[in-house]
Design a protein around this motif. Sequence first.
Motif, PDB file in Angstrom:
ATOM      1  N   ARG A  17      23.450  19.151  -7.509  1.00 39.36           N
ATOM      2  CA  ARG A  17      22.169  18.305  -7.167  1.00 39.36           C
ATOM      3  C   ARG A  17      21.057  18.776  -7.983  1.00 39.36           C
ATOM      4  N   ILE A  18      20.827  20.011  -8.426  1.00 43.72           N
ATOM      5  CA  ILE A  18      19.653  20.621  -9.113  1.00 43.72           C
ATOM      6  C   ILE A  18      19.879  20.073 -10.643  1.00 43.72           C
ATOM      7  N   PHE A  19      21.119  19.867 -10.980  1.00 38.40           N
ATOM      8  CA  PHE A  19      21.482  20.110 -12.280  1.00 38.40           C
ATOM      9  C   PHE A  19      22.021  18.416 -12.695  1.00 38.40           C
ATOM     10  N   HIS A  20      21.756  17.636 -11.698  1.00 40.47           N
ATOM     11  CA  HIS A  20      22.467  16.378 -11.648  1.00 40.47           C
ATOM     12  C   HIS A  20      22.002  15.613 -13.054  1.00 40.47           C
ATOM     13  N   ASP A  21      20.521  15.746 -13.361  1.00 37.59           N
ATOM     14  CA  ASP A  21      20.472  15.129 -14.794  1.00 37.59           C
ATOM     15  C   ASP A  21      20.525  15.591 -16.052  1.00 37.59           C
ATOM     16  N   THR A  22      21.479  16.756 -16.203  1.00 39.43           N
ATOM     17  CA  THR A  22      21.551  17.503 -17.426  1.00 39.43           C
ATOM     18  C   THR A  22      22.368  16.766 -18.294  1.00 39.43           C
ATOM     19  N   PRO A  23      23.516  16.093 -17.748  1.00 37.64           N
ATOM     20  CA  PRO A  23      24.154  15.055 -19.094  1.00 37.64           C
ATOM     21  C   PRO A  23      23.520  14.209 -19.411  1.00 37.64           C
ATOM     22  N   ASP A  24      22.596  13.402 -18.930  1.00 41.04           N
ATOM     23  CA  ASP A  24      21.426  12.380 -19.272  1.00 41.04           C
ATOM     24  C   ASP A  24      20.695  12.918 -20.151  1.00 41.04           C
ATOM     25  N   GLU A  62      15.745  31.275  -9.685  1.00 37.98           N
ATOM     26  CA  GLU A  62      16.088  30.661  -8.495  1.00 37.98           C
ATOM     27  C   GLU A  62      15.275  29.739  -8.042  1.00 37.98           C
ATOM     28  N   SER A  63      13.955  30.264  -8.266  1.00 38.52           N
ATOM     29  CA  SER A  63      12.866  29.077  -7.289  1.00 38.52           C
ATOM     30  C   SER A  63      12.570  27.833  -8.122  1.00 38.52           C
ATOM     31  N   TYR A  64      13.246  27.786  -9.534  1.00 41.57           N
ATOM     32  CA  TYR A  64      13.443  26.642 -10.252  1.00 41.57           C
ATOM     33  C   TYR A  64      14.288  25.596  -9.156  1.00 41.57           C
ATOM     34  N   GLY A  65      15.270  26.199  -8.947  1.00 47.85           N
ATOM     35  CA  GLY A  65      16.611  25.534  -8.203  1.00 47.85           C
ATOM     36  C   GLY A  65      15.876  25.118  -6.830  1.00 47.85           C
ATOM     37  N   LYS A  66      15.179  25.890  -5.954  1.00 50.07           N
ATOM     38  CA  LYS A  66      14.521  25.308  -4.872  1.00 50.07           C
ATOM     39  C   LYS A  66      13.362  24.362  -5.319  1.00 50.07           C
ATOM     40  N   ASN A  71      12.172  18.481  -4.649  1.00 51.80           N
ATOM     41  CA  ASN A  71      11.680  17.089  -5.086  1.00 51.80           C
ATOM     42  C   ASN A  71      12.607  17.029  -6.385  1.00 51.80           C
ATOM     43  N   ASP A  72      13.537  16.017  -6.265  1.00 50.74           N
ATOM     44  CA  ASP A  72      14.505  15.971  -7.278  1.00 50.74           C
ATOM     45  C   ASP A  72      13.820  15.387  -8.681  1.00 50.74           C
ATOM     46  N   HIS A  73      12.439  14.987  -8.619  1.00 45.43           N
ATOM     47  CA  HIS A  73      11.933  14.628  -9.976  1.00 45.43           C
ATOM     48  C   HIS A  73      11.352  15.814 -10.685  1.00 45.43           C
ATOM     49  N   ASP A  74      11.372  16.967 -10.159  1.00 44.89           N
ATOM     50  CA  ASP A  74      10.646  18.208 -10.839  1.00 44.89           C
ATOM     51  C   ASP A  74      11.470  18.825 -11.550  1.00 44.89           C
ATOM     52  N   ILE A  75      12.202  18.198 -12.722  1.00 48.17           N
ATOM     53  CA  ILE A  75      13.108  18.833 -13.539  1.00 48.17           C
ATOM     54  C   ILE A  75      12.535  19.105 -14.897  1.00 48.17           C
ATOM     55  N   TRP A  76      11.218  19.067 -15.178  1.00 44.85           N
ATOM     56  CA  TRP A  76      10.608  19.264 -16.327  1.00 44.85           C
ATOM     57  C   TRP A  76      10.896  20.615 -16.971  1.00 44.85           C
ATOM     58  N   LEU A  77      10.979  21.611 -16.134  1.00 38.87           N
ATOM     59  CA  LEU A  77      11.333  22.940 -16.889  1.00 38.87           C
ATOM     60  C   LEU A  77      12.911  22.969 -17.630  1.00 38.87           C
ATOM     61  N   GLY A  78      13.755  22.429 -16.738  1.00 42.39           N
ATOM     62  CA  GLY A  78      15.054  22.248 -17.294  1.00 42.39           C
ATOM     63  C   GLY A  78      15.276  21.374 -18.468  1.00 42.39           C
ATOM     64  N   ALA A  79      14.430  20.355 -18.519  1.00 42.70           N
ATOM     65  CA  ALA A  79      14.292  19.501 -19.730  1.00 42.70           C
ATOM     66  C   ALA A  79      13.746  20.156 -20.825  1.00 42.70           C
ATOM     67  N   HIS A  80      12.604  21.128 -20.669  1.00 43.18           N
ATOM     68  CA  HIS A  80      11.953  21.841 -21.814  1.00 43.18           C
ATOM     69  C   HIS A  80      13.017  22.978 -22.248  1.00 43.18           C
ATOM     70  N   GLU A  81      13.693  23.679 -21.471  1.00 45.83           N
ATOM     71  CA  GLU A  81      14.558  24.640 -21.859  1.00 45.83           C
ATOM     72  C   GLU A  81      15.799  23.947 -22.397  1.00 45.83           C
ATOM     73  N   LEU A  82      16.211  22.794 -22.081  1.00 45.45           N
ATOM     74  CA  LEU A  82      17.283  22.213 -22.550  1.00 45.45           C
ATOM     75  C   LEU A  82      16.889  21.696 -24.335  1.00 45.45           C
ATOM     76  N   SER A  83      15.582  21.357 -24.450  1.00 48.23           N
ATOM     77  CA  SER A  83      15.093  20.967 -25.696  1.00 48.23           C
ATOM     78  C   SER A  83      15.259  21.762 -26.622  1.00 48.23           C
ATOM     79  N   HIS A  84      15.171  23.195 -26.173  1.00 51.60           N
ATOM     80  CA  HIS A  84      15.465  24.321 -27.332  1.00 51.60           C
ATOM     81  C   HIS A  84      16.798  24.240 -28.103  1.00 51.60           C
TER      82      HIS A  84
END
Length: 93
Positions: A17-24, A62-66, A71-84
């Motif tokens: 659920r946390i990383f659901h959007d990673t493939p997209d 872990e706080s990012y996961g929480k 809020n499943d729209h609060d994924i900006w940090l995951g997207a930011h780190e992936l951009s690296h």
Amino acid sequence: MEFRYLSAKFSEDELHRIFHDTPDMFEFYEDRAGVRYADRAYTQVLATGTVEQESSFTALSESYGKQVLANDHDIWLGAHELSHQCGQYGDLP
């Protein structure tokens, strides 16, 4: 592409659920870069403490996961780190 999600405190279902959007996100960055990601797998880790790290994996707190579970729209940090990971795409301008 194999996606791996690791944590000592979150269940497999929660990690998906946390990383659901990673493939997209990967598809978006590959489309924008015009090349495919060089590695065969990408791992995301939820770690204890304050951490943001990227290499051929991403470590987030872990706080990012929480936050994402709340809020499943609060994924900006995951997207930011992936951009690296664009450095893993080879010779880009």
